[in-house]
Motif scaffolding. Sequence first.
Motif, PDB file in Angstrom:
ATOM      1  N   ILE A 113      40.125  42.260  35.434  1.00  0.00           N
ATOM      2  CA  ILE A 113      40.356  41.076  34.305  1.00  0.00           C
ATOM      3  C   ILE A 113      38.993  41.165  33.424  1.00  0.00           C
ATOM      4  N   GLY A 114      39.110  41.185  32.153  1.00  0.00           N
ATOM      5  CA  GLY A 114      38.038  41.180  31.362  1.00  0.00           C
ATOM      6  C   GLY A 114      38.071  40.094  30.326  1.00  0.00           C
ATOM      7  N   TYR A 115      36.896  40.384  29.453  1.00  0.00           N
ATOM      8  CA  TYR A 115      36.921  39.208  28.281  1.00  0.00           C
ATOM      9  C   TYR A 115      36.161  39.895  27.153  1.00  0.00           C
ATOM     10  N   PHE A 116      36.280  39.017  25.879  1.00  0.00           N
ATOM     11  CA  PHE A 116      35.574  39.235  24.838  1.00  0.00           C
ATOM     12  C   PHE A 116      35.011  37.943  24.476  1.00  0.00           C
ATOM     13  N   ASN A 117      33.715  37.627  24.333  1.00  0.00           N
ATOM     14  CA  ASN A 117      33.542  36.372  23.960  1.00  0.00           C
ATOM     15  C   ASN A 117      33.465  36.219  22.531  1.00  0.00           C
ATOM     16  N   PRO A 118      33.942  35.192  21.931  1.00  0.00           N
ATOM     17  CA  PRO A 118      34.012  33.784  22.546  1.00  0.00           C
ATOM     18  C   PRO A 118      35.296  33.377  23.184  1.00  0.00           C
ATOM     19  N   HIS A 119      36.221  33.950  23.053  1.00  0.00           N
ATOM     20  CA  HIS A 119      37.472  33.250  23.474  1.00  0.00           C
ATOM     21  C   HIS A 119      38.667  34.237  24.010  1.00  0.00           C
ATOM     22  N   LEU A 120      38.243  35.458  24.072  1.00  0.00           N
ATOM     23  CA  LEU A 120      39.801  36.367  24.406  1.00  0.00           C
ATOM     24  C   LEU A 120      39.416  36.691  25.921  1.00  0.00           C
ATOM     25  N   ILE A 121      40.485  36.813  26.737  1.00  0.00           N
ATOM     26  CA  ILE A 121      40.537  37.357  28.101  1.00  0.00           C
ATOM     27  C   ILE A 121      41.798  38.556  28.030  1.00  0.00           C
ATOM     28  N   ARG A 122      41.291  39.581  28.940  1.00  0.00           N
ATOM     29  CA  ARG A 122      42.228  40.701  28.892  1.00  0.00           C
ATOM     30  C   ARG A 122      42.380  40.714  30.454  1.00  0.00           C
ATOM     31  N   PHE A 123      43.889  40.847  30.687  1.00  0.00           N
ATOM     32  CA  PHE A 123      44.473  41.111  31.796  1.00  0.00           C
ATOM     33  C   PHE A 123      45.121  42.492  32.096  1.00  0.00           C
ATOM     34  N   ILE A 124      44.702  43.307  33.053  1.00  0.00           N
ATOM     35  CA  ILE A 124      44.966  44.757  32.944  1.00  0.00           C
ATOM     36  C   ILE A 124      45.604  45.087  34.495  1.00  0.00           C
ATOM     37  N   GLY A 125      46.614  45.887  34.240  1.00  0.00           N
ATOM     38  CA  GLY A 125      47.167  46.238  35.577  1.00  0.00           C
ATOM     39  C   GLY A 125      48.653  47.082  35.292  1.00  0.00           C
ATOM     40  N   ARG A 126      49.345  47.015  36.507  1.00  0.00           N
ATOM     41  CA  ARG A 126      50.631  47.988  36.422  1.00  0.00           C
ATOM     42  C   ARG A 126      51.824  47.189  36.624  1.00  0.00           C
ATOM     43  N   LEU A 127      53.006  47.672  35.952  1.00  0.00           N
ATOM     44  CA  LEU A 127      54.246  47.426  36.267  1.00  0.00           C
ATOM     45  C   LEU A 127      54.861  47.909  37.484  1.00  0.00           C
ATOM     46  N   GLU A 128      55.902  47.611  37.985  1.00  0.00           N
ATOM     47  CA  GLU A 128      56.686  48.264  39.168  1.00  0.00           C
ATOM     48  C   GLU A 128      56.799  49.596  39.089  1.00  0.00           C
ATOM     49  N   ASP A 129      57.049  50.148  37.889  1.00  0.00           N
ATOM     50  CA  ASP A 129      57.358  51.406  37.778  1.00  0.00           C
ATOM     51  C   ASP A 129      56.121  52.543  37.557  1.00  0.00           C
ATOM     52  N   GLY A 130      54.817  51.508  37.803  1.00  0.00           N
ATOM     53  CA  GLY A 130      53.377  52.352  37.626  1.00  0.00           C
ATOM     54  C   GLY A 130      53.078  52.400  36.142  1.00  0.00           C
ATOM     55  N   SER A 131      53.988  51.964  35.255  1.00  0.00           N
ATOM     56  CA  SER A 131      53.045  52.016  33.854  1.00  0.00           C
ATOM     57  C   SER A 131      52.080  51.127  33.462  1.00  0.00           C
ATOM     58  N   SER A 132      51.192  51.666  32.749  1.00  0.00           N
ATOM     59  CA  SER A 132      49.982  50.516  32.419  1.00  0.00           C
ATOM     60  C   SER A 132      50.289  49.645  31.466  1.00  0.00           C
ATOM     61  N   VAL A 133      49.817  48.248  31.794  1.00  0.00           N
ATOM     62  CA  VAL A 133      49.771  47.334  30.801  1.00  0.00           C
ATOM     63  C   VAL A 133      48.575  46.420  30.681  1.00  0.00           C
ATOM     64  N   GLU A 134      48.445  45.693  29.523  1.00  0.00           N
ATOM     65  CA  GLU A 134      47.137  45.078  29.016  1.00  0.00           C
ATOM     66  C   GLU A 134      47.617  43.967  28.302  1.00  0.00           C
ATOM     67  N   LEU A 135      47.290  42.679  28.558  1.00  0.00           N
ATOM     68  CA  LEU A 135      47.572  41.536  27.972  1.00  0.00           C
ATOM     69  C   LEU A 135      46.120  41.161  27.476  1.00  0.00           C
ATOM     70  N   VAL A 136      45.809  40.781  26.160  1.00  0.00           N
ATOM     71  CA  VAL A 136      44.863  40.274  25.741  1.00  0.00           C
ATOM     72  C   VAL A 136      45.266  38.798  25.089  1.00  0.00           C
ATOM     73  N   GLN A 137      44.746  37.815  25.558  1.00  0.00           N
ATOM     74  CA  GLN A 137      45.077  36.406  25.088  1.00  0.00           C
ATOM     75  C   GLN A 137      43.814  35.334  25.105  1.00  0.00           C
ATOM     76  N   HIS A 138      43.953  34.523  23.858  1.00  0.00           N
ATOM     77  CA  HIS A 138      43.206  33.502  23.750  1.00  0.00           C
ATOM     78  C   HIS A 138      43.038  32.503  25.041  1.00  0.00           C
TER      79      HIS A 138
END
Length: 127
Positions: free
Chosen positions: A74-99
Motif C-alpha cells: 500500500i502506498g500513497y501520493f500526497n495529498p490525497h491518493l492511496i495505492r493498493f498493489i497486489g495480485r489476482l487469483e491467477d497471479g496477474s498484477s493489479v494496482e488501484l489508485v484512489q482518492h
Amino acid sequence: MSYNFNLPQSNMMDQLKEIQRITAEKEDSQKASGFHKRLIRIINEFDESLDQDHEVGMRLVTFGQAITFHVTEIGYFNPHLIRFIGRLEDGSSVELVQHTSQISFLLMAVKRLNPDVPKQPIGFISE
C-alpha cells in the motif's frame, strides 16, 4: 496549551519545537501519508489474526463490480491518493489508485498464493 514567555531561552525553544511537531503531525494526519499509516496499522492487525494458510485479501466494489485481490503493498501520493498493489487469483498484477475520500473496501482472509514462501507484512511505499 499556555505559554510562559518568562521561561529561559532553552525552554522556549523546546516549546517551539513541540508546537512545530504537533502542527506537522496534524497536517500529516489530513494527507494521504497519515491515512496510509492508519491503513497499514489496520491491515497488519487483521493479518496478525490470520493463520499461516491465509493472507490479507481485499474486495473492492465499484460500479456494481467486485474485485478481490491479494494485497502486497500500500502506498500513497500526497495529498490525497492511496495505492493498493497486489495480485489476482491467477497471479496477474493489479494496482488501484484512489482518492482518500472514495476508499471503501472489505478486508478478507484469502488462501495464500505461495504458501512455501514465509508470510510478509504489508509493504510500505511512498511518493
